[in-house]
Design a protein around this motif. Sequence first.
Motif, PDB file in Angstrom:
ATOM      1  N   ARG A  96      59.781  28.672  45.221  1.00 24.09           N
ATOM      2  CA  ARG A  96      59.575  27.846  44.970  1.00 24.09           C
ATOM      3  C   ARG A  96      60.488  26.336  44.474  1.00 24.09           C
ATOM      4  N   ALA A  97      60.487  25.258  44.537  1.00 29.16           N
ATOM      5  CA  ALA A  97      60.623  24.499  43.680  1.00 29.16           C
ATOM      6  C   ALA A  97      59.803  23.231  43.336  1.00 29.16           C
ATOM      7  N   GLY A  98      60.661  22.616  42.096  1.00 19.94           N
ATOM      8  CA  GLY A  98      59.493  21.488  42.469  1.00 19.94           C
ATOM      9  C   GLY A  98      60.345  20.664  41.880  1.00 19.94           C
ATOM     10  N   LEU A  99      60.204  19.008  41.849  1.00 15.42           N
ATOM     11  CA  LEU A  99      61.096  17.783  41.426  1.00 15.42           C
ATOM     12  C   LEU A  99      60.339  17.022  40.383  1.00 15.42           C
ATOM     13  N   VAL A 100      60.824  17.399  39.182  1.00 14.97           N
ATOM     14  CA  VAL A 100      59.912  16.899  37.372  1.00 14.97           C
ATOM     15  C   VAL A 100      60.932  15.849  37.117  1.00 14.97           C
ATOM     16  N   THR A 101      59.813  15.053  36.298  1.00 15.66           N
ATOM     17  CA  THR A 101      60.514  13.396  35.291  1.00 15.66           C
ATOM     18  C   THR A 101      60.802  14.368  34.759  1.00 15.66           C
ATOM     19  N   CYS A 102      61.277  13.329  33.835  1.00 13.52           N
ATOM     20  CA  CYS A 102      61.966  13.753  32.103  1.00 13.52           C
ATOM     21  C   CYS A 102      60.630  13.578  31.161  1.00 13.52           C
ATOM     22  N   ASN A 103      59.792  13.638  31.777  1.00 11.53           N
ATOM     23  CA  ASN A 103      58.384  13.287  30.947  1.00 11.53           C
ATOM     24  C   ASN A 103      57.560  14.872  31.497  1.00 11.53           C
ATOM     25  N   GLY A 104      58.201  15.021  32.210  1.00  9.59           N
ATOM     26  CA  GLY A 104      57.083  16.730  32.974  1.00  9.59           C
ATOM     27  C   GLY A 104      56.397  16.658  34.205  1.00  9.59           C
ATOM     28  N   ILE A 105      56.147  15.375  34.414  1.00  4.74           N
ATOM     29  CA  ILE A 105      55.741  14.913  35.689  1.00  4.74           C
ATOM     30  C   ILE A 105      56.341  15.810  36.546  1.00  4.74           C
ATOM     31  N   ILE A 106      55.326  16.724  37.655  1.00  2.00           N
ATOM     32  CA  ILE A 106      55.846  17.107  38.772  1.00  2.00           C
ATOM     33  C   ILE A 106      55.958  16.777  40.026  1.00  2.00           C
ATOM     34  N   LEU A 107      56.344  15.623  40.731  1.00  2.48           N
ATOM     35  CA  LEU A 107      56.450  15.453  41.541  1.00  2.48           C
ATOM     36  C   LEU A 107      56.054  15.561  42.974  1.00  2.48           C
ATOM     37  N   LYS A 108      56.539  16.485  43.139  1.00  2.00           N
ATOM     38  CA  LYS A 108      56.395  16.821  45.208  1.00  2.00           C
ATOM     39  C   LYS A 108      57.094  18.287  44.398  1.00  2.00           C
ATOM     40  N   VAL A 109      56.621  19.821  45.359  1.00  2.00           N
ATOM     41  CA  VAL A 109      56.353  20.999  45.558  1.00  2.00           C
ATOM     42  C   VAL A 109      56.690  21.197  46.550  1.00  2.00           C
ATOM     43  N   ALA A 110      57.689  22.111  46.837  1.00  8.75           N
ATOM     44  CA  ALA A 110      57.929  22.957  48.067  1.00  8.75           C
ATOM     45  C   ALA A 110      57.938  24.725  48.113  1.00  8.75           C
ATOM     46  N   SER A 111      57.283  25.553  49.286  1.00 12.21           N
ATOM     47  CA  SER A 111      57.321  26.556  49.261  1.00 12.21           C
ATOM     48  C   SER A 111      57.403  27.855  50.371  1.00 12.21           C
ATOM     49  N   LEU A 112      58.408  28.486  49.912  1.00 13.11           N
ATOM     50  CA  LEU A 112      58.451  29.550  51.457  1.00 13.11           C
ATOM     51  C   LEU A 112      57.684  30.996  51.088  1.00 13.11           C
ATOM     52  N   PRO A 113      57.931  31.811  51.885  1.00 19.60           N
ATOM     53  CA  PRO A 113      57.229  32.776  51.777  1.00 19.60           C
ATOM     54  C   PRO A 113      58.532  33.545  51.580  1.00 19.60           C
ATOM     55  N   ILE A 114      58.982  35.166  50.444  1.00 18.29           N
ATOM     56  CA  ILE A 114      59.965  35.920  51.008  1.00 18.29           C
ATOM     57  C   ILE A 114      59.222  37.006  51.197  1.00 18.29           C
ATOM     58  N   LYS A 115      60.469  37.515  52.587  1.00 23.75           N
ATOM     59  CA  LYS A 115      59.971  39.014  52.803  1.00 23.75           C
ATOM     60  C   LYS A 115      60.262  39.936  52.479  1.00 23.75           C
ATOM     61  N   THR A 116      59.108  40.921  52.307  1.00 22.46           N
ATOM     62  CA  THR A 116      60.068  41.787  51.331  1.00 22.46           C
ATOM     63  C   THR A 116      59.347  43.753  51.924  1.00 22.46           C
ATOM     64  N   TRP A 117      60.266  44.469  51.870  1.00 23.30           N
ATOM     65  CA  TRP A 117      59.536  45.766  52.328  1.00 23.30           C
ATOM     66  C   TRP A 117      59.354  46.904  51.728  1.00 23.30           C
ATOM     67  N   ASP A 118      58.239  47.549  52.491  1.00 22.46           N
ATOM     68  CA  ASP A 118      57.461  48.251  51.376  1.00 22.46           C
ATOM     69  C   ASP A 118      57.359  49.870  52.309  1.00 22.46           C
ATOM     70  N   LEU A 119      58.250  50.110  53.824  1.00 18.74           N
ATOM     71  CA  LEU A 119      57.810  51.401  53.895  1.00 18.74           C
ATOM     72  C   LEU A 119      58.046  52.247  53.116  1.00 18.74           C
ATOM     73  N   HIS A 120      57.676  52.640  51.609  1.00 19.31           N
ATOM     74  CA  HIS A 120      57.821  53.873  51.478  1.00 19.31           C
ATOM     75  C   HIS A 120      56.580  54.080  50.459  1.00 19.31           C
ATOM     76  N   PRO A 121      56.149  54.622  49.437  1.00 16.06           N
ATOM     77  CA  PRO A 121      55.262  54.619  48.882  1.00 16.06           C
ATOM     78  C   PRO A 121      55.787  53.802  47.593  1.00 16.06           C
ATOM     79  N   ASP A 122      55.534  53.004  46.330  1.00 17.06           N
ATOM     80  CA  ASP A 122      55.945  52.987  45.386  1.00 17.06           C
ATOM     81  C   ASP A 122      57.402  52.326  45.437  1.00 17.06           C
ATOM     82  N   MET A 123      58.032  51.682  46.214  1.00 14.95           N
ATOM     83  CA  MET A 123      58.613  51.245  46.918  1.00 14.95           C
ATOM     84  C   MET A 123      59.168  49.860  47.593  1.00 14.95           C
ATOM     85  N   TYR A 124      59.570  49.043  46.598  1.00 17.21           N
ATOM     86  CA  TYR A 124      59.786  47.244  46.915  1.00 17.21           C
ATOM     87  C   TYR A 124      60.913  46.814  46.910  1.00 17.21           C
TER      88      TYR A 124
END
Length: 565
Positions: free
Chosen positions: A32-60
């Motif tokens: 995720r990324a956010g565009l933030v003003t100098c006094n801490g106001i978040i104006l815009k947020v963008a988000s994208l999912p991450i690919k994760t491999w978890d084919l074995h128990p307890d392995m990510y």
Amino acid sequence: MSTFQDIKYMVSRMNKKEGYFIGVDVGTQSVRAGLVTCNGIILKVASLPIKTWDLHPDMYEQSSDDIWTLCVKVIKEIVNGIDTKMVLGIGFDATCSLVALDKEFKPLSVSKSENSNRNIILWMDHRAVNEANFINKTGHEVLKYVGDNISLEMEPPKLLWMKKNLPNQWKKAGYFFDLPDFLTWKATGSLQRSLCSLVCKWTYIAGKSEGGGWQNDFWRQIGLEELISENYEKIGYNVLSPGELCGNGLSVTAAEELGLIPGTPVSASIIDAHAGGLGVLLCKDSEDCTESLDKRMALICGTSTCHMKVNKDPIFTPGVWGPYYSAMVPGFWCSEAGQSAAGALLDHVINSHPASNLLKQRILKFEEKRHITDVLNEMAEKMKEKKGIQSISLLTVDYHVYPDYHGNRSPLANPDLKGMVCGLTLSSDEEDLVKHYVATVQSLAYSTKHIIKALEDKGHIINCLLVCGGLSKNSLYVQMHADITGLPIIVPNCSEPVLLGCAILAASAAKYYSSVVAAMEAMCGNGVIVKPNTFDKKYHEQKYIAFQKLLHCQEEIKKTMNEFY
């Protein structure tokens, strides 16, 4: 009438260039990324999912190339239409996951598949159980900084596992990064490392006394002496505190990728939970919770929960990571407790219940935009009224959950602990789902109480909690934490405190504010207070005793079965 300090501050602000800071958060599941003003106001947020491999128990496993590509995309999305001269600085946080590169800085597989795309061992990966046990048996002095037991979520056990199990890849290894430091390297080309990552996850020692830095005898003792050769080139030797300028700012290559200006200040990175701590710990506007920085504790509640506490002096607590000097707030010692599964546990409990699928289908059909926990909270309220009881809490008088389904991070530091449920019946209807859900929410709060007691027993003072992350949006979760701990809770108005924490670091690196603390004071903003309900106090005291009995029962059962492990 304004004081001299007020006038001096206003004059300094008049001379400052107005603009924006970019915060980038690489979590377990998304970038995720956010565009933030100098006094801490978040104006815009963008988000994208991450690919994760978890084919074995307890392995990510994840891919560093994939993650950087996602970082580029979300940054470009939030700055679209913005004058790039208005971007004053960038801050990165990420999970404390291990990134492996070869000698040419290309991805190096950490997977038995030898797929080079899979070059990250995710923080929650539990493959290195034997290696963690081996390291803990050394009793080395560095272990006192991790609650006397290194976690298999940290980097030394994972590195040792890789050397033992992937010898061909190990020979090709050129550089190992904590994921936050990989991001700043990609952004700046600098091999400088973050003090936050190294002290919290790599056994680097920081403090006011001599004898800090890498402990060579530790690496030799555990059989990883090659990591300290060549001036620590593989694991880093130039270390920065959070909020310091990394390298010379944004490199030409990264600037071209992002469409930004070369030299834009980039802060030394930080772990995601610590970024959340920075974004909430000085949240204001609460007459009930005006406690100083060192009397507050932040809960960063997501897939797991991290409990972040700072103090002016070092306080060692068994089973709690730290204290780490300047790892989060420069000049303060940071202690970090946590739960290995929080949001992930609630998801598991809900998704695995027989009544879940039909409930989800009904929500999709009639209440499309509502989260299932909001519906369950509403159903719990209706069950309370139907049964004619005083509060939702009483729904679980005969239903008890012990929450360590993914082991205990704090304060027991025991990855072998398991979850427990007492009160199961043959019922599989929605009311049973509600009871199991409410009892699990309560169990997470009892676990937080367990952590708080361990910290207070060693000298920490905790008078107020602050919450952020996905679970902070769950009203039942927040209220149960207030009721069970007996402490007021501030829920920040800012919906993205982790991104805000990164922006705070960027503002410090850009010298827009004089320090990280000054940036926190100016940018953390206000919050809403949630007070504990006192009428359930006795009930939760008894339920906490039941919580402890479940733990003791599991310990006794394990002793009984010990010869078969």
